[in-house]
Write a protein that holds these residues in place. Sequence first.
Motif, short mmCIF file in Angstrom:
data_model
loop_
_atom_site.label_atom_id
_atom_site.label_comp_id
_atom_site.label_asym_id
_atom_site.label_seq_id
_atom_site.Cartn_x
_atom_site.Cartn_y
_atom_site.Cartn_z
N VAL A 51 0.85 -1.18 0.00
CA VAL A 51 0.00 0.00 0.00
C VAL A 51 0.89 1.24 0.00
O VAL A 51 1.92 1.27 0.68
N VAL A 52 0.48 2.24 -0.74
CA VAL A 52 1.13 3.54 -0.66
C VAL A 52 0.35 4.34 0.39
O VAL A 52 -0.83 4.64 0.19
N SER A 65 4.69 10.89 14.98
CA SER A 65 4.56 9.49 14.61
C SER A 65 3.74 9.38 13.34
O SER A 65 3.06 10.33 12.95
N ARG A 66 3.83 8.20 12.75
CA ARG A 66 3.13 7.95 11.49
C ARG A 66 2.97 6.46 11.29
O ARG A 66 3.59 5.66 11.99
N ILE A 67 2.16 6.10 10.32
CA ILE A 67 2.08 4.70 9.90
C ILE A 67 3.36 4.41 9.13
O ILE A 67 3.80 5.22 8.30
N GLU A 68 3.96 3.26 9.42
CA GLU A 68 5.25 2.94 8.82
C GLU A 68 5.20 3.03 7.30
O GLU A 68 4.28 2.50 6.66
N GLY A 69 6.17 3.72 6.73
CA GLY A 69 6.28 3.87 5.29
C GLY A 69 5.47 5.01 4.71
O GLY A 69 5.51 5.25 3.50
N ALA A 70 4.73 5.73 5.54
CA ALA A 70 3.87 6.80 5.04
C ALA A 70 4.69 7.96 4.50
O ALA A 70 5.71 8.35 5.06
N GLN A 71 4.17 8.51 3.42
CA GLN A 71 4.77 9.70 2.79
C GLN A 71 3.97 10.93 3.23
O GLN A 71 2.74 10.93 3.16
N PHE A 72 4.66 11.95 3.68
CA PHE A 72 3.98 13.19 4.07
C PHE A 72 3.52 13.94 2.82
O PHE A 72 4.30 14.17 1.90
N VAL A 73 2.22 14.30 2.79
CA VAL A 73 1.71 15.13 1.70
C VAL A 73 1.00 16.37 2.24
O VAL A 73 0.75 17.30 1.49
N GLY A 74 0.67 16.36 3.53
CA GLY A 74 0.01 17.52 4.13
C GLY A 74 -1.43 17.68 3.67
O GLY A 74 -1.97 16.87 2.92
N TYR A 75 -2.01 18.75 4.14
CA TYR A 75 -3.40 19.06 3.81
C TYR A 75 -3.54 20.48 3.28
O TYR A 75 -3.94 20.68 2.15
N ASP A 76 -3.18 21.44 4.10
CA ASP A 76 -3.34 22.84 3.70
C ASP A 76 -2.57 23.17 2.42
O ASP A 76 -3.05 23.92 1.58
N ASP A 77 -1.38 22.60 2.27
CA ASP A 77 -0.54 22.88 1.12
C ASP A 77 -0.42 21.70 0.16
O ASP A 77 0.53 21.63 -0.62
N PHE A 78 -1.38 20.77 0.22
CA PHE A 78 -1.30 19.59 -0.65
C PHE A 78 -1.32 19.99 -2.12
O PHE A 78 -2.15 20.79 -2.55
N LYS A 79 -0.40 19.41 -2.87
CA LYS A 79 -0.32 19.62 -4.32
C LYS A 79 -0.20 18.26 -5.00
O LYS A 79 0.55 17.40 -4.56
N ILE A 80 -0.93 18.08 -6.07
CA ILE A 80 -0.87 16.83 -6.83
C ILE A 80 0.56 16.53 -7.28
O ILE A 80 0.97 15.37 -7.31
N LYS A 81 1.33 17.55 -7.56
CA LYS A 81 2.71 17.31 -8.02
C LYS A 81 3.54 16.58 -6.95
O LYS A 81 4.54 15.95 -7.28
N SER A 82 3.11 16.61 -5.69
CA SER A 82 3.86 15.91 -4.64
C SER A 82 3.71 14.39 -4.75
O SER A 82 4.46 13.65 -4.11
N VAL A 83 2.77 13.92 -5.57
CA VAL A 83 2.56 12.47 -5.74
C VAL A 83 2.77 12.05 -7.20
O VAL A 83 2.33 10.98 -7.60
N LYS A 84 3.45 12.88 -7.97
CA LYS A 84 3.61 12.62 -9.40
C LYS A 84 4.36 11.33 -9.71
O LYS A 84 4.18 10.75 -10.77
N ASP A 85 5.15 10.83 -8.76
CA ASP A 85 5.91 9.60 -8.99
C ASP A 85 5.15 8.34 -8.59
O ASP A 85 5.68 7.24 -8.72
N GLU A 110 -8.46 11.38 -6.66
CA GLU A 110 -9.40 10.77 -7.62
C GLU A 110 -9.66 11.70 -8.79
O GLU A 110 -9.69 11.27 -9.94
N LYS A 111 -9.83 12.98 -8.50
CA LYS A 111 -10.07 13.96 -9.56
C LYS A 111 -8.89 14.04 -10.52
O LYS A 111 -9.05 14.30 -11.72
N ALA A 112 -7.68 13.76 -10.00
CA ALA A 112 -6.46 13.80 -10.82
C ALA A 112 -6.21 12.49 -11.56
O ALA A 112 -5.21 12.35 -12.25
N GLY A 113 -7.12 11.50 -11.41
CA GLY A 113 -7.00 10.28 -12.17
C GLY A 113 -6.46 9.08 -11.43
O GLY A 113 -6.26 8.01 -12.03
N PHE A 114 -6.21 9.19 -10.13
CA PHE A 114 -5.78 8.02 -9.36
C PHE A 114 -6.99 7.10 -9.19
O PHE A 114 -8.09 7.57 -8.88
#
Length: 163
Positions: A51-52, A65-85, A110-114
């Motif tokens: 799982v990503v 703390s976080r769930i192991e392996g989690a990638q930080f993407v934030g909320y207020d400043d979330f940008k789709i480009k942060s998950v482009k890979d 989802e709106k970006a096609g994931f």
Amino acid sequence: MIRLLIAILLIPSFGHAQDDMKKKAFYTLINSLISHSVTEVKADEVESTDVVWLDARDQKEYDVSRIEGAQFVGYDDFKIKSVKDIDKDAEIIVYCSIGYRSEKVAEKLEKAGFTNVKNLYGGIFDWYNSGQPVVDSLGNPTKKVHGYGRTWGVWLNDAETVY
């Protein structure tokens, strides 16, 4: 309704019955805040290890703390480009404290096609309360969880709540 939820929290613990009441109150609160606009998964329903994980909390919450392996993407400043890979067909589970912020980020994905995006229902609070592990910034198991705010941290059970 908020007064009832607070009253439930103030009841002295009498074991499983009180814990069940608190859990029901927590889910009632969550259901009043989220719109159920994306697929949801509960902590005990996560089956895949492939799982990503995306963390939609603030950086200071993620740093505790976080769930192991989690990638930080934030909320207020979330940008789709942060998950482009990330592969658009990968299984992605987004989480925050209780599921509100992560639901909004999941909608954007989802709106970006994931195509396989889920919101962790109850967020890291329910994840931790369900006995699932969290790790610190070095990847070590921890009991510390950021409570978001004093009115929210009361929903964490047996955690070392950090504010």
